[in-house]
Write a protein that holds these residues in place. Structure first.
Motif, PDB file in Angstrom:
ATOM      1  N   UNK A  33       0.868  -1.161   0.000  1.00  0.00           N
ATOM      2  CA  UNK A  33       0.000   0.000   0.000  1.00  0.00           C
ATOM      3  C   UNK A  33       0.919   1.229   0.000  1.00  0.00           C
ATOM      4  N   UNK A  34       0.396   2.340  -0.495  1.00  0.00           N
ATOM      5  CA  UNK A  34       1.193   3.562  -0.594  1.00  0.00           C
ATOM      6  C   UNK A  34       0.450   4.706   0.068  1.00  0.00           C
ATOM      7  N   UNK A  35       1.215   5.636   0.586  1.00  0.00           N
ATOM      8  CA  UNK A  35       0.594   6.794   1.203  1.00  0.00           C
ATOM      9  C   UNK A  35       1.351   8.067   0.890  1.00  0.00           C
ATOM     10  N   UNK A  36       0.640   9.180   1.001  1.00  0.00           N
ATOM     11  CA  UNK A  36       1.237  10.512   0.933  1.00  0.00           C
ATOM     12  C   UNK A  36       1.002  11.210   2.272  1.00  0.00           C
ATOM     13  N   UNK A  37       2.045  11.833   2.755  1.00  0.00           N
ATOM     14  CA  UNK A  37       1.983  12.634   3.959  1.00  0.00           C
ATOM     15  C   UNK A  37       2.587  13.999   3.652  1.00  0.00           C
ATOM     16  N   UNK A  38       2.355  14.949   4.538  1.00  0.00           N
ATOM     17  CA  UNK A  38       2.971  16.264   4.357  1.00  0.00           C
ATOM     18  C   UNK A  38       3.342  16.841   5.718  1.00  0.00           C
ATOM     19  N   UNK A  87      -3.095  28.109   0.205  1.00  0.00           N
ATOM     20  CA  UNK A  87      -1.824  28.392   0.899  1.00  0.00           C
ATOM     21  C   UNK A  87      -1.555  27.424   2.047  1.00  0.00           C
ATOM     22  N   UNK A  88      -2.590  26.940   2.703  1.00  0.00           N
ATOM     23  CA  UNK A  88      -2.390  26.002   3.807  1.00  0.00           C
ATOM     24  C   UNK A  88      -1.958  24.614   3.351  1.00  0.00           C
ATOM     25  N   UNK A  89      -1.922  24.376   2.051  1.00  0.00           N
ATOM     26  CA  UNK A  89      -1.382  23.123   1.524  1.00  0.00           C
ATOM     27  C   UNK A  89       0.143  23.171   1.412  1.00  0.00           C
ATOM     28  N   UNK A  90       0.722  24.317   1.658  1.00  0.00           N
ATOM     29  CA  UNK A  90       2.171  24.454   1.586  1.00  0.00           C
ATOM     30  C   UNK A  90       2.848  23.545   2.599  1.00  0.00           C
ATOM     31  N   UNK A  91       3.750  22.703   2.108  1.00  0.00           N
ATOM     32  CA  UNK A  91       4.423  21.719   2.968  1.00  0.00           C
ATOM     33  C   UNK A  91       5.427  20.943   2.126  1.00  0.00           C
ATOM     34  N   UNK A  92       6.230  20.147   2.811  1.00  0.00           N
ATOM     35  CA  UNK A  92       7.018  19.114   2.138  1.00  0.00           C
ATOM     36  C   UNK A  92       6.145  17.866   2.089  1.00  0.00           C
ATOM     37  N   UNK A  93       6.019  17.301   0.903  1.00  0.00           N
ATOM     38  CA  UNK A  93       5.175  16.126   0.696  1.00  0.00           C
ATOM     39  C   UNK A  93       6.055  14.888   0.572  1.00  0.00           C
ATOM     40  N   UNK A  94       5.685  13.854   1.313  1.00  0.00           N
ATOM     41  CA  UNK A  94       6.438  12.614   1.343  1.00  0.00           C
ATOM     42  C   UNK A  94       5.552  11.458   0.896  1.00  0.00           C
ATOM     43  N   UNK A  95       6.117  10.528   0.135  1.00  0.00           N
ATOM     44  CA  UNK A  95       5.418   9.281  -0.131  1.00  0.00           C
ATOM     45  C   UNK A  95       6.037   8.182   0.729  1.00  0.00           C
ATOM     46  N   UNK A  96       5.266   7.139   0.947  1.00  0.00           N
ATOM     47  CA  UNK A  96       5.708   6.053   1.810  1.00  0.00           C
ATOM     48  C   UNK A  96       5.023   4.764   1.394  1.00  0.00           C
ATOM     49  N   UNK A  97       5.661   3.646   1.720  1.00  0.00           N
ATOM     50  CA  UNK A  97       5.085   2.337   1.421  1.00  0.00           C
ATOM     51  C   UNK A  97       4.775   1.592   2.715  1.00  0.00           C
ATOM     52  N   UNK A  98       3.747   0.778   2.637  1.00  0.00           N
ATOM     53  CA  UNK A  98       3.383  -0.085   3.747  1.00  0.00           C
ATOM     54  C   UNK A  98       3.322  -1.521   3.248  1.00  0.00           C
ATOM     55  N   UNK A  99       3.967  -2.444   3.973  1.00  0.00           N
ATOM     56  CA  UNK A  99       3.952  -3.850   3.565  1.00  0.00           C
ATOM     57  C   UNK A  99       2.594  -4.486   3.801  1.00  0.00           C
ATOM     58  N   UNK A 100       1.725  -3.825   4.544  1.00  0.00           N
ATOM     59  CA  UNK A 100       0.353  -4.310   4.714  1.00  0.00           C
ATOM     60  C   UNK A 100      -0.465  -3.820   3.531  1.00  0.00           C
ATOM     61  N   UNK A 101      -0.416  -4.598   2.463  1.00  0.00           N
ATOM     62  CA  UNK A 101      -0.947  -4.155   1.182  1.00  0.00           C
ATOM     63  C   UNK A 101      -2.457  -4.009   1.164  1.00  0.00           C
ATOM     64  N   UNK A 102      -3.135  -4.594   2.151  1.00  0.00           N
ATOM     65  CA  UNK A 102      -4.600  -4.615   2.144  1.00  0.00           C
ATOM     66  C   UNK A 102      -5.213  -3.535   3.019  1.00  0.00           C
ATOM     67  N   UNK A 105      -4.144   3.093   5.830  1.00  0.00           N
ATOM     68  CA  UNK A 105      -3.803   3.630   7.142  1.00  0.00           C
ATOM     69  C   UNK A 105      -3.381   5.079   7.048  1.00  0.00           C
ATOM     70  N   UNK A 106      -3.841   5.862   8.008  1.00  0.00           N
ATOM     71  CA  UNK A 106      -3.417   7.256   8.118  1.00  0.00           C
ATOM     72  C   UNK A 106      -2.319   7.430   9.166  1.00  0.00           C
ATOM     73  N   UNK A 107      -1.878   6.319   9.753  1.00  0.00           N
ATOM     74  CA  UNK A 107      -0.860   6.362  10.797  1.00  0.00           C
ATOM     75  C   UNK A 107       0.519   6.202  10.169  1.00  0.00           C
ATOM     76  N   UNK A 108       1.377   7.175  10.351  1.00  0.00           N
ATOM     77  CA  UNK A 108       2.707   7.127   9.722  1.00  0.00           C
ATOM     78  C   UNK A 108       3.516   5.923  10.191  1.00  0.00           C
ATOM     79  N   UNK A 109       3.212   5.411  11.355  1.00  0.00           N
ATOM     80  CA  UNK A 109       3.964   4.251  11.869  1.00  0.00           C
ATOM     81  C   UNK A 109       3.612   2.953  11.142  1.00  0.00           C
ATOM     82  N   UNK A 110       2.563   2.991  10.315  1.00  0.00           N
ATOM     83  CA  UNK A 110       2.201   1.821   9.511  1.00  0.00           C
ATOM     84  C   UNK A 110       3.066   1.686   8.274  1.00  0.00           C
ATOM     85  N   UNK A 111       3.870   2.691   7.981  1.00  0.00           N
ATOM     86  CA  UNK A 111       4.635   2.727   6.744  1.00  0.00           C
ATOM     87  C   UNK A 111       6.102   2.407   7.003  1.00  0.00           C
TER      88      UNK A 111
END
Length: 124
Positions: A33-38, A87-102, A105-111
């Motif tokens: 699974x993949x996620x975007x965070x900022x 303007x409030x979308x201004x941030x550094x955007x990060x992508x991440x992978x999670x081995x729990x493909x199914x 998750x919105x929890x960064x610790x899942x990635x």
């Protein structure tokens, strides 16, 4: 080991659009699974959107209706289409992978693996 590289960030006026890309190597993306965070200056990293290996998606309320996450397994790439930027979308955007493909998750610790980030700046 999976390696991720984001691109597509930049400076845009409020109301404009950007599309972020995150290309992966060293793994098989159909298994993740993949996620975007900022993260904005002085703030904690926050969830933006996630997509499962089968294409199920989940977006944070703050971006719902404006941002869309998608994934191309053949290209090992995940995208974040961002419209009606504020303007409030201004941030550094990060992508991440999670081995729990199914799981979505919105929890960064899942990635498990993270990219270096790409800066998005929205001017008013």
């Amino acid at each position: 080991q999976v390696q991720l590289g984001e691109s597509g960030g930049g400076l845009v006026q409020a109301g404009g659009s950007l599309r972020l890309s995150c290309a992966g190597s060293g793994g098989t993306f159909t298994k993740y699974a993949m996620g975007w965070f900022r993260q904005a200056p002085g703030k904690e990293r926050e969830f933006v959107a996630a997509v499962t290996w089968s294409g199920g998606t989940y977006h944070a309320d703050s971006v719902k209706g404006r941002f869309t996450i998608s994934k191309d397994n053949a290209k090992n790439t995940v995208y974040l289409q961002m419209n009606s930027l504020k303007p409030e979308d201004t941030a550094v955007y990060y992508c991440a992978t999670s081995s729990n493909a199914y799981r979505l998750s919105s929890n960064s610790r899942s990635y498990d693996y993270w990219g270096q980030g790409t800066q998005v700046t929205v001017s008013s």
